[in-house]
Design an enzyme around this catalytic site. Structure first.
Site, PDB file in Angstrom:
ATOM      1  N   HIS A 132      54.625  50.039  44.260  1.00  0.00           N
ATOM      2  CA  HIS A 132      54.779  49.947  42.815  1.00  0.00           C
ATOM      3  C   HIS A 132      56.078  50.654  42.395  1.00  0.00           C
ATOM      4  CE1 HIS A 132      50.676  48.383  42.396  1.00  0.00           C
ATOM      5  NE2 HIS A 132      50.123  49.459  43.047  1.00  0.00           N
ATOM      6  N   TYR A 165      53.227  36.061  37.703  1.00  0.00           N
ATOM      7  CA  TYR A 165      51.860  36.118  37.937  1.00  0.00           C
ATOM      8  C   TYR A 165      51.102  34.843  37.269  1.00  0.00           C
ATOM      9  CZ  TYR A 165      46.876  38.084  37.663  1.00  0.00           C
ATOM     10  OH  TYR A 165      45.456  38.526  37.719  1.00  0.00           O
ATOM     11  N   THR A 178      41.987  31.394  45.608  1.00  0.00           N
ATOM     12  CA  THR A 178      42.073  31.454  44.233  1.00  0.00           C
ATOM     13  C   THR A 178      41.595  32.983  43.619  1.00  0.00           C
ATOM     14  OG1 THR A 178      39.643  30.771  44.063  1.00  0.00           O
ATOM     15  CG2 THR A 178      41.151  28.994  44.012  1.00  0.00           C
ATOM     16  N   PHE A 179      41.867  33.211  42.471  1.00  0.00           N
ATOM     17  CA  PHE A 179      41.528  34.346  41.909  1.00  0.00           C
ATOM     18  C   PHE A 179      39.839  34.567  41.940  1.00  0.00           C
ATOM     19  CE2 PHE A 179      39.799  36.392  38.102  1.00  0.00           C
ATOM     20  CZ  PHE A 179      40.291  37.533  38.087  1.00  0.00           C
ATOM     21  N   GLN A 180      39.210  33.619  41.821  1.00  0.00           N
ATOM     22  CA  GLN A 180      37.678  33.784  41.972  1.00  0.00           C
ATOM     23  C   GLN A 180      37.351  34.023  43.194  1.00  0.00           C
ATOM     24  OE1 GLN A 180      35.852  34.057  39.090  1.00  0.00           O
ATOM     25  NE2 GLN A 180      34.351  34.644  40.745  1.00  0.00           N
ATOM     26  N   LYS A 206      38.572  41.917  39.978  1.00  0.00           N
ATOM     27  CA  LYS A 206      37.486  42.332  38.845  1.00  0.00           C
ATOM     28  C   LYS A 206      37.883  43.264  37.811  1.00  0.00           C
ATOM     29  CE  LYS A 206      33.357  41.555  41.700  1.00  0.00           C
ATOM     30  NZ  LYS A 206      32.212  42.200  42.338  1.00  0.00           N
TER      31      LYS A 206
END
Length: 297
Positions: A119, A204, A239-241, A261
């Site tokens: 970061h 993003y 995928t995100f999910q 999450k």
């Protein structure tokens, strides 16, 4: 759980345990004028950071906190495994500024290609990264979504100090008084190096909109050339999910913290429900970012 994942989980659990009972003020310590997490970083760690010996084939992933870098790490790991049949293995946290000062000596034993995450701002990077021309992929996200996700993390993760209100957090966020400092300084600093050799910026929101195209772009940047079928397979798996659903399987009890999450509000564009009109204008005017490019609604 694999040994590398167990070590990752153990380190996060240690940091969370140290956070218990701390106030927000106690959580932060300043180094070179930037606030960092006192439970994850230390002055000794930053002083030893120059001992990191970067390799030309290192894969550097950069983002401000709560911008989806753990999703990024999963995509890159899957890309490596799919194309060269080598699973990235490391008992170290991928974040180069987190750990103990001896970490950089242990990292010499990690086989290539290494996935390194951070970061940190550009100016805080060890010189060997630039000297050895490691490739750097920088992830940008709409700072309004980042702010909401950052607050949600603090106020929903057990043992992490929380903010009393959105207004309190917004003031601290705008003034760079949150962990890892100013989101805007981070973005503006990296934007200055967008044309540098071996550096690429990805958005993003592009990952969300067209993961298949983004995987192809990322693969080519790092010198991998998977088939169209392999690219689609990675996009379907990561995928995100999908990454969210298997987070606890891969990272144990802390999986829900590390997974998307804690970034869930981003997909709902929850900032529109939290920002006052004045706060919205303040961030637009104060950020000095290319909102039409990096801050898509």
């Amino acid at each position: 759980m694999a040994e590398d994942k167990k070590a990752f989980v153990d380190e996060i659990n240690k940091a969370l345990a140290k956070s218990e009972g701390l106030t927000l003020k106690d959580l932060l310590f300043s180094y070179w004028g930037t606030p960092y997490s006192a439970t994850m970083c230390s002055a000794e760690m930053f002083q030893a950071l120059e001992n990191l010996e970067a390799r030309r084939d290192d894969m550097l992933l950069v983002s401000y906190p709560k911008c989806g870098v753990n999703w990024f790490i999963q995509i890159i790991s899957d890309l490596i495994f799919t194309t060269i049949q080598s699973k990235p293995v490391s008992t170290e946290l991928p974040f180069i500024e987190i750990g103990d000062p001896d970490k950089y000596q242990r990292m010499k034993q990690i086989p290539s290609p290494r996935i390194l995450a951070t970061h940190l701002n550009y100016d805080c990077f060890p010189k060997s990264i630039f000297k050895n021309k490691a490739k750097i992929l920088v992830l940008f996200q709409n700072p309004k979504d980042t702010a909401v996700s950052f607050l949600h993390f603090h106020n929903s993760v057990p043992r992490v100090p929380s903010y009393s209100s959105w207004d309190e957090f917004f003031s601290e966020f705008m003034n760079g008084k949150v962990v890892w400092g100013s989101c805007f300084d981070h973005a503006v600093t990296w934007n200055k190096h967008i044309e540098d050799e071996n550096t690429m910026i990805i958005i993003y929101e592009d990952l969300k909109e067209n993961l298949t195209a983004s995987v192809k772009q990322i693969a080519e940047f790092f010198g991998f050339f998977p088939t169209a079928e392999q690219i689609q397979s990675i996009a379907d798996r990561d995928t995100f999910q999908a990454v969210e659903d298997k987070a606890e399987e891969t990272h144990g009890a802390v999986g829900s913290i590390l997974s998307a999450k804690v970034n869930l509000f981003v997909f709902c564009q929850d900032w529109k429900n939290l920002f006052t009109e004045a706060q919205n204008k303040e961030m637009d005017l104060g950020a000095k970012l290319k909102y039409d490019v990096y801050c898509r609604d």
